[in-house]
Design a protein around this motif. Structure first.
Motif, PDB file in Angstrom:
ATOM      1  N   GLY A   1       0.822  -1.215   0.000  1.00  0.00           N
ATOM      2  CA  GLY A   1       0.000   0.000   0.000  1.00  0.00           C
ATOM      3  C   GLY A   1       0.847   1.252   0.000  1.00  0.00           C
ATOM      4  O   GLY A   1       1.792   1.367   0.793  1.00  0.00           O
ATOM      5  N   THR A   2       0.516   2.165  -0.889  1.00  0.00           N
ATOM      6  CA  THR A   2       1.282   3.404  -1.019  1.00  0.00           C
ATOM      7  C   THR A   2       0.365   4.625  -1.007  1.00  0.00           C
ATOM      8  O   THR A   2       0.494   5.537  -1.812  1.00  0.00           O
ATOM      9  CB  THR A   2       2.138   3.373  -2.312  1.00  0.00           C
TER      10      THR A   2
ATOM     11  N   GLN B   1       4.001   7.608   4.477  1.00  0.00           N
ATOM     12  CA  GLN B   1       4.594   8.141   5.713  1.00  0.00           C
ATOM     13  C   GLN B   1       5.494   7.119   6.405  1.00  0.00           C
ATOM     14  O   GLN B   1       6.534   7.461   6.951  1.00  0.00           O
ATOM     15  CB  GLN B   1       3.492   8.578   6.681  1.00  0.00           C
TER      16      GLN B   1
ATOM     17  N   PHE C   1      -8.985   2.279   4.163  1.00  0.00           N
ATOM     18  CA  PHE C   1     -10.213   2.244   4.976  1.00  0.00           C
ATOM     19  C   PHE C   1     -11.457   2.091   4.106  1.00  0.00           C
ATOM     20  O   PHE C   1     -11.463   2.467   2.940  1.00  0.00           O
ATOM     21  CB  PHE C   1     -10.345   3.563   5.749  1.00  0.00           C
TER      22      PHE C   1
ATOM     23  N   TRP D   1     -10.667   6.259  -2.864  1.00  0.00           N
ATOM     24  CA  TRP D   1     -11.603   5.976  -1.760  1.00  0.00           C
ATOM     25  C   TRP D   1     -12.656   7.060  -1.667  1.00  0.00           C
ATOM     26  O   TRP D   1     -13.729   6.839  -1.102  1.00  0.00           O
ATOM     27  CB  TRP D   1     -10.875   5.714  -0.448  1.00  0.00           C
TER      28      TRP D   1
HETATM   29  P1  NAP Z   1      -5.274   4.631   1.061  1.00  0.00           P
HETATM   30  O1  NAP Z   1      -4.955   6.009   0.662  1.00  0.00           O
HETATM   31  O2  NAP Z   1      -6.565   4.058   0.670  1.00  0.00           O
HETATM   32  O3  NAP Z   1      -4.093   3.740   0.527  1.00  0.00           O
HETATM   33  C1  NAP Z   1      -4.193   2.349   0.577  1.00  0.00           C
HETATM   34  C2  NAP Z   1      -3.117   1.778  -0.296  1.00  0.00           C
HETATM   35  O4  NAP Z   1      -3.215   0.372  -0.250  1.00  0.00           O
HETATM   36  C3  NAP Z   1      -3.278   2.169  -1.743  1.00  0.00           C
HETATM   37  O5  NAP Z   1      -2.004   2.322  -2.306  1.00  0.00           O
HETATM   38  C4  NAP Z   1      -4.010   0.977  -2.316  1.00  0.00           C
HETATM   39  O6  NAP Z   1      -3.849   0.818  -3.703  1.00  0.00           O
HETATM   40  C5  NAP Z   1      -3.334  -0.132  -1.560  1.00  0.00           C
HETATM   41  N1  NAP Z   1      -4.148  -1.332  -1.521  1.00  0.00           N
HETATM   42  C6  NAP Z   1      -5.362  -1.475  -0.985  1.00  0.00           C
HETATM   43  N2  NAP Z   1      -5.788  -2.738  -1.142  1.00  0.00           N
HETATM   44  C7  NAP Z   1      -4.821  -3.386  -1.818  1.00  0.00           C
HETATM   45  C8  NAP Z   1      -4.681  -4.702  -2.291  1.00  0.00           C
HETATM   46  N3  NAP Z   1      -5.635  -5.589  -2.113  1.00  0.00           N
HETATM   47  N4  NAP Z   1      -3.546  -5.021  -2.948  1.00  0.00           N
HETATM   48  C9  NAP Z   1      -2.586  -4.115  -3.131  1.00  0.00           C
HETATM   49  N5  NAP Z   1      -2.658  -2.855  -2.701  1.00  0.00           N
HETATM   50  C10 NAP Z   1      -3.760  -2.486  -2.045  1.00  0.00           C
HETATM   51  O7  NAP Z   1      -5.164   4.467   2.646  1.00  0.00           O
HETATM   52  P2  NAP Z   1      -4.230   5.259   3.659  1.00  0.00           P
HETATM   53  O8  NAP Z   1      -2.853   5.362   3.149  1.00  0.00           O
HETATM   54  O9  NAP Z   1      -4.417   4.646   4.980  1.00  0.00           O
HETATM   55  O10 NAP Z   1      -4.837   6.698   3.671  1.00  0.00           O
HETATM   56  C11 NAP Z   1      -6.229   6.896   3.738  1.00  0.00           C
HETATM   57  C12 NAP Z   1      -6.504   8.345   4.011  1.00  0.00           C
HETATM   58  O11 NAP Z   1      -6.286   8.615   5.387  1.00  0.00           O
HETATM   59  C13 NAP Z   1      -5.597   9.298   3.318  1.00  0.00           C
HETATM   60  O12 NAP Z   1      -5.931   9.492   1.979  1.00  0.00           O
HETATM   61  C14 NAP Z   1      -5.726  10.512   4.164  1.00  0.00           C
HETATM   62  O13 NAP Z   1      -6.913  11.197   3.920  1.00  0.00           O
HETATM   63  C15 NAP Z   1      -5.794   9.905   5.545  1.00  0.00           C
HETATM   64  N6  NAP Z   1      -4.456   9.837   6.107  1.00  0.00           N
HETATM   65  C16 NAP Z   1      -3.895  11.009   6.481  1.00  0.00           C
HETATM   66  C17 NAP Z   1      -2.648  11.001   6.974  1.00  0.00           C
HETATM   67  C18 NAP Z   1      -2.034  12.288   7.364  1.00  0.00           C
HETATM   68  O14 NAP Z   1      -0.997  12.611   6.935  1.00  0.00           O
HETATM   69  N7  NAP Z   1      -2.649  13.075   8.188  1.00  0.00           N
HETATM   70  C19 NAP Z   1      -1.925   9.833   7.101  1.00  0.00           C
HETATM   71  C20 NAP Z   1      -2.526   8.653   6.716  1.00  0.00           C
HETATM   72  C21 NAP Z   1      -3.795   8.664   6.235  1.00  0.00           C
HETATM   73  P3  NAP Z   1      -4.905   1.501  -4.713  1.00  0.00           P
HETATM   74  O15 NAP Z   1      -4.582   2.943  -4.700  1.00  0.00           O
HETATM   75  O16 NAP Z   1      -4.668   0.827  -5.998  1.00  0.00           O
HETATM   76  O17 NAP Z   1      -6.284   1.233  -4.158  1.00  0.00           O
END
Ligand code: NAP
Length: 861
Positions: free
Chosen positions: A189-190, A196, A386, A498
């Motif tokens: 996941g990136t 971070q 999520f 998402w």
């Molecule tokens: P995310 O942005 O949804 O990233 C999940 C990553 O996992 C994506 O790269 C996704 O790929 C990959 N993934 C998911 N299912 C997969 C699978 N079955 N096989 C391979 N790869 C998979 O989640 P997140 O990084 O936790 O962040 C979510 C949100 O939380 C952020 O966008 C942000 O709003 C918030 N957040 C904020 C902070 C902050 O700095 N304050 C920090 C963390 C999170 P795909 O893109 O292809 O789906």
């Protein structure tokens, strides 16, 4: 005592709050301040919400901490000092603990407790909730302050449960220190979490393999001490700064640029991009150009400049290319801020596996098998995101009126009013719910706004003698539509993000947050409150009250246009010459319309001298159908220049040669000079169709506003004169009658650009009172049988709406085939603004499709 070791859960309270993060804590504070009895529940063992659970290495906020903090208590702000521009998770958690202690909030929070089910009891007018500890609580109001990104998606990867090594989920990170020293680690996941934690895990691990499905746009955070300029602004005028944040687009005071990426010169584009890159802030890079959120060309400039940075940072060209996002516009998946993310891939022990090239086949007991190799790991970190926004809400078994569950109601996507409440679930509030700005904004500003709105609402209900509040179906449907309208003009729906629910298999593909802006949203909420809780039904000892309606009906980009126009002088106060000069000056600043195959200016013989025309030829080989077009402007204003973007658009969409004819204008040449010119122009184009590249016999007429009037009139004249044959008439917001007393004049005669006063000004210049009722001035009064097929377009907020619709009805009654298109949320001028009003594009597409039925030969665009 209840099972969680805290005070017993009360059987009855005024309000139950779910969640003890930023929103739950502030909600509790406000409720207590207003004298409501309240209890909060949280599954966690302490306060913090997101910041309790997301303890992975590198976790920190990505909105500057000076802004990512409560503003409700100036003393709290004075007493707390942030150590960094972007504070770490431990520091933010410490802040929330400090807040809980400072306001003695913990005594009303039951930790380690989930609300598992909630049912509305209509007879009692209360919610009945069940907790994971087996307690039952009844409350009048139920507030979900459970966060938008609080239900981890988990690894939906084949074999994930089989792995025997250490497994970590970023969103449920252990409280004890995790040490990767000397270990072979995988990160899947990136997104923001992955980006971070990857550099920090790389700093410990012996070998790190990053599994990337979709590359992400990330820009450097340039973290460090809190920016001195921002601290100085806050110190100088704390309340002014906070107020500016509340009325900003994203919840952080930021420059709103009017520099368009499309029209800015290369040097300015680069300069603006570099400044945003150096700022290291999300809203800076999201706001390089005014149009990057909806214009793909403008967006493409930002995206490419970020890719250039990635290529300049990552030494291995193949890895760099794999890390470059290419298949979605910048910003449409949540962009990230990082510290040395791309640099990490230059380390010898860090490797990227591009899952698009080599997908994961399965997780094994010892590692991960890809399509090409079997990899062994000591630990796997899933940073897989999520079930955002709706997930945490529907994961509780919530049953509203008539036994309907929230999950059932939202099966095909969420429906809410203002993102705050949902029909069928009285007294149920959401904080930062779907269809509110939430995740697109500085969460703290959105949270405080929501909590304040809910608190004020509950206080008001109590004061005014109501105990039950529920949005009406009409108000909710209107808000859902407005959300969709806002999303439709952006590029956001192009990405599998998402935001779209696209990351969770089976989740409906719907754009979840409100993208109209924090400022626009706050204005809507304030208006709803100001109009006596407009769109809500209220019941209680005081009786029932419902001021029903839709709070936002105008298309979002049209609303911006109206705001801009409101500042301009009114045309009807000017002379005709001054009005022309004024509009020509405005036209000169407009971006050009789309490229067509060829544009040629010429003159054609009119009854009183030559008439200028502009011909637009499609890029394809001809011959093409031909449209003789008459511009708008109340017979007084306009020219082939004023409607140029629309004619280009019409030419491209219909695949027709468009001949835009300038006719004589009033007051210099009053009625019927324009009619005579228009009819002469139609005769000439029909006679010269072949020479103009048109297909003889396939000549149509079209016009907008007064031009629509002329198009309609020429059809009647051609029929009466026995020719030329006209294949069809496109009447866009046409003037069809001189009666200014129709209901759409009273509904829309003020505030929507074309006013009743302006229409009177046009008529007075154009024709004597006695002439106006003649069918060649008011075609609605003519005989309509035997006219060519018509496409009649009307706009909802146009004073001419009713007369356009009356003409369509009269044509139909006379046996003329009519396709009527009613443009929802549009004003008189917006549909022709092909260069500026994106929400008009689907209407123009429908128009072009309708026109294609006139022409027997296939149309090549
Ligand atoms: P995310 O942005 O949804 O990233 C999940 C990553 O996992 C994506 O790269 C996704 O790929 C990959 N993934 C998911 N299912 C997969 C699978 N079955 N096989 C391979 N790869 C998979 O989640 P997140 O990084 O936790 O962040 C979510 C949100 O939380 C952020 O966008 C942000 O709003 C918030 N957040 C904020 C902070 C902050 O700095 N304050 C920090 C963390 C999170 P795909 O893109 O292809 O789906």
């Amino acid at each position: 005592m209840s099972g969680n070791g805290f005070a017993a859960v009360p059987a009855e309270v005024d309000v139950v709050v779910v969640g003890a993060g930023f929103s739950g804590l502030y909600m509790l504070y406000r409720l207590r301040e207003l004298g409501f009895s309240a209890v909060a529940f949280d599954e966690a063992a302490d306060v913090g919400g997101t910041w309790y659970w997301n303890r992975y290495p590198g976790a920190r906020c990505d909105i500057p901490t000076t802004d990512y903090a409560y503003s409700f208590d100036p003393q709290l702000e004075q007493d707390w000092t942030w150590s960094e521009k972007y504070a770490t998770q431990p520091e933010i958690l410490a802040y929330l603990r400090h807040v809980a202690e400072r306001y003695d909030l913990r005594r009303d929070i039951r930790f380690g407790t989930r609300i598992t089910a909630a049912a509305w009891d209509e007879n009692a007018g209360r919610w009945r909730l069940r907790t994971s500890q087996g307690d039952e609580v009844s409350c009048r109001y139920y507030v979900m302050a459970c966060g938008c990104l609080s239900l981890p998606k988990g690894p939906d990867i084949e074999g994930a449960g089989r792995y025997r090594g250490e497994v970590y989920l970023t969103a449920k990170w252990p409280h004890d220190r995790v040490d990767f020293t000397g270990k072979r680690v995988a990160v899947v996941g990136t997104g923001s979490s992955g980006i971070q934690c990857i550099p920090l895990i790389a700093g410990q691990a012996a070998a790190l393999t990053v599994f990337q499905r979709t590359p992400n746009f990330s820009t450097p955070a340039h973290n460090g001490a809190p920016p001195p300029d921002r601290l100085a602004r806050l110190a100088a005028d704390r309340e002014g700064y906070r107020e500016a944040a509340r009325w900003s687009r994203g919840g952080v005071p930021a420059e709103v640029t009017d520099v368009s990426g499309v029209t800015a010169p290369e040097e300015l584009r680069r300069q603006r991009f570099e400044a945003a890159w150096q700022a290291g802030e999300l809203f800076a890079i999201l706001g390089v150009f005014s149009d990057q959120g909806f214009n793909p060309v403008s967006n493409g400039f930002v995206a490419e400049m970020i890719r250039e940075k990635i290529r300049a940072t990552v030494r291995d060209p193949d890895t760099a290319e794999a890390l470059c996002p290419k298949d979605y516009p910048f910003g449409t998946k949540r962009p990230c801020l990082d510290t040395s993310y791309f640099e990490t891939f230059n380390l010898p022990h860090v490797r990227l596996v591009d899952l698009r090239q080599t997908p994961i086949v399965t997780v094994t007991e010892t590692g991960i098998d890809t399509a090409e190799e079997s990899l062994q790991f000591d630990a796997i970190v899933f940073a897989t995101g999520f079930d955002a926004m709706t997930g945490p809400l529907v994961s509780v078994d919530v049953t509203g009126t008539d036994g309907v569950t929230l999950a059932g109601k939202w099966e095909r996507g969420p429906a809410s009013y203002l993102g705050l409440m949902t029909t069928g679930f009285p007294n149920f509030f959401m904080i930062t719910g779907p269809q509110s700005p939430s995740v697109l904004s500085n969460m703290l500003v959105s949270i405080e706004q929501h909590v304040d709105w809910i608190a004020d609402c509950l206080q008001r209900l109590r004061t005014e003698g109501f105990e039950r509040i529920e949005p009406t179906p009409l108000a909710e449907a209107g808000w859902v539509q407005h959300n969709q309208d806002c999303a439709d003009i952006t590029l956001y729906q192009r990405a599998n993000s998402w935001y779209m629910g696209a990351n969770v298999p089976g989740k409906p593909r719907v754009f979840l947050p409100y993208i109209g802006g924090v400022d626009a949203y706050r204005r809507a909420c304030d208006e709803v409150a100001g109009l006596g809780l407009f769109g809500f039904r209220l019941d209680g000892p005081a009786g029932s009250r419902c001021n029903d309606g839709v709070i936002r009906r105008v298309q979002p980009d049209v609303a911006i246009l109206l705001d801009l126009m409101a500042a301009l002088p009114t045309i009807e106060t000017m002379s005709a010459a001054d009005a022309r000069a004024f509009l020509e000056a405005i036209d000169a600043t407009r971006p050009p319309g789309p490229e067509v195959g060829e544009i040629a200016d010429g003159v054609l013989p009119g009854p009183a001298g030559d008439l200028a025309y502009r011909l637009y030829r499609p890029p394809s080989a001809g011959p093409h159908p031909l449209i003789t077009y008459f511009h708008g402007g109340g017979w007084v204003l306009g020219s082939q220049d004023s409607d140029d973007p629309f004619c280009r658009d019409l030419c491209l969409r219909t695949g027709a040669v468009v001949v835009s004819v300038n006719y004589r204008h009033a007051p210099e040449d009053r009625f019927p000079a324009a009619v005579d010119d228009a009819f002469a122009a139609v005769q000439w184009t029909a006679a010269n169709a072949g020479r103009l590249g048109g297909i003889p016999g396939q000549v149509s007429v079209a016009g907008w506003s007064a031009g629509g009037n002329l198009a309609a009139v020429t059809c009647q004249l051609a029929r009466d004169a026995g020719g030329p044959d006209i294949a069809g008439q496109l009447l866009l917001n046409p003037v069809t009658d001189c009666d200014l007393g129709r209901s759409s004049y009273s509904r829309n005669g003020e505030g929507y650009v074309l006013t009743t006063a302006l229409m009177r000004w046009f008529w007075d210049y154009y024709a004597d009172e006695a002439d106006r009722t003649a069918p060649i001035a008011s075609p609605l009064r003519g005989t309509l049988a035997g006219l060519p097929p018509a496409v009649v377009v009307t706009a909802e907020f146009d004073p001419l709406c009713d007369e356009g619709q009356a003409y369509a009805e009269a044509l139909t009654a006379a046996g003329v085939p009519v396709r009527e298109i009613r443009a929802r949320g549009h004003v008189h001028t917006s549909l022709v603004m092909a260069d500026a009003i994106i929400s008009g594009a689907p209407v123009r597409a429908e128009m072009a499709e309708a026109l294609s039925h006139w022409w027997p030969a296939p149309v090549r665009g």
